[in-house]
Design a protein around this motif. Sequence first.
Motif, short mmCIF file in Angstrom:
data_model
loop_
_atom_site.label_atom_id
_atom_site.label_comp_id
_atom_site.label_asym_id
_atom_site.label_seq_id
_atom_site.Cartn_x
_atom_site.Cartn_y
_atom_site.Cartn_z
N ASP A 86 109.74 31.28 -5.72
CA ASP A 86 110.86 31.88 -6.44
C ASP A 86 110.84 31.55 -7.93
OD1 ASP A 86 112.15 33.20 -4.27
OD2 ASP A 86 112.80 31.26 -3.52
N ASP A 112 117.82 34.39 -4.65
CA ASP A 112 117.14 33.35 -5.39
C ASP A 112 116.43 32.32 -4.51
OD1 ASP A 112 119.57 32.38 -4.43
OD2 ASP A 112 119.86 31.02 -6.12
N ASN A 122 113.78 37.25 -7.25
CA ASN A 122 115.19 37.11 -7.68
C ASN A 122 115.97 38.42 -7.70
OD1 ASN A 122 114.95 34.35 -7.96
ND2 ASN A 122 114.39 34.46 -10.13
#
Length: 456
Positions: A310, A128, A440
């Motif tokens: 992200d 992440d 992710n």
Amino acid sequence: MRTKNIYAVGSIVGAAGFIFVYDSANLGSSVKYLSQYYNLSSSMVGLVVAISLLGNFFGSLTGGYLSDKIGRKKTMIKGSLVGLVGLIISGLSWNILSFCLGRIILGYSIGLVFVAAPMYITEISPADKRGQVGTIRQILLALGLMAGYTVNFIFEKMFLLSWNIHFGWRYLILIESVLLLCIILLLSLLYETPRWLMMKNRDDDAKQVLSVFIKSEERVKLVYSQMGENRSLNSEKSKIKIRGGLIYPILICIAFPIFRQLSGVNAVTYYAQKIFAEISNGGSTLAYFQSIFIGLSELIGAIVVVLFADKLGRKVFLGIGAFGMFVSEVILFYFLYKSKISIELSYLVYVYNFFYIISAGAMLTVYLSEVVPTIVRSKGIALTGILNWVFDGIVIYSFPLLNANIYLSEKFHGGFSFLIFSISMLIFFIVILFLPETKNKTLEDIESYWRKKGDW
């Protein structure tokens, strides 16, 4: 004491890239002093600028092997030490051959580090945070470009030309050497990556490193389990064959460095002062000053990617950047073709650089290091590095030749290269539409995606 903050880790690894981009700007700016000191012809100047690419090629060729053999961390440290030796030889050079030898050695160092560094960041970062940590390096690259141009601008303004010709370029290399020495010391503070440790059957060490950067114990157990399963799958065969789903990431490793260089970025970086002097008619001093803002535009782009990599995903940045480069280069081509030269035209270079960073610069580096399965990651990134330097050399060599061609100059007024670059970026944009997203996802999840397309 080792560094435990993942963002600090990203900054240290990025610092290794900082010094080598600093070197690119440093050489591009100071080559005029060097050429007069050694009385070089125009063809020799081009050779001196491009000679480090020979080292880059062999560094990338061996970088994958060394990264697997001694580890990602040790490859970065030893590569940087080799670079320090190259800088010292260049700075103390007694003739042009010794200077070129130093540049080749430095180039070898850059090839090693640019293979090992993206792998290191990808393999040590939590899923992440992988995009953010990976693109911190790009912020440091942009700062390196700005620092290189800024220091050279100071030398240009503060010292006499005669002093710069005889001594200035040596002091510029000395400054670079001191910076690299500091970075080597910082690299020693890093952990080795858990994926490499697992490959070497150092399971306990791998789990320990995972627990340093992943706070959830359950998440550590899950990733550790996936890594073990991944190792078992890959060890079932004594030799990995490039077949099935493995073909796709390898094709990406081949195509993307070519697209990166056909974006024209290194033509702009190496010849920034010359480009600005021609299109702004502002003289060499203004050209140096304008080149600093190339780094600023790249810095802004890198910050944008760090903040949103992200959240929005890799494909969003790759696509927007590719299309932005296409549009800005089409406009640049049009105005050059129509001979509508003004200082405002130079601002398009800044716009171009922003789109380059969010796509073929920062995001492409992160994506390439993620998308290749661990078992062949070192080989895939090494292949990417080799092709990157080969096409880098082709673009750097051909860019001034195309501009000097009488027919092309009269027909396109210096814009032909940008026509080629813009068409390449349109094709790049189309290719991006068919890529898988890696946001992710653990590296093992990404490998499973490729296995579904055909096991190897």
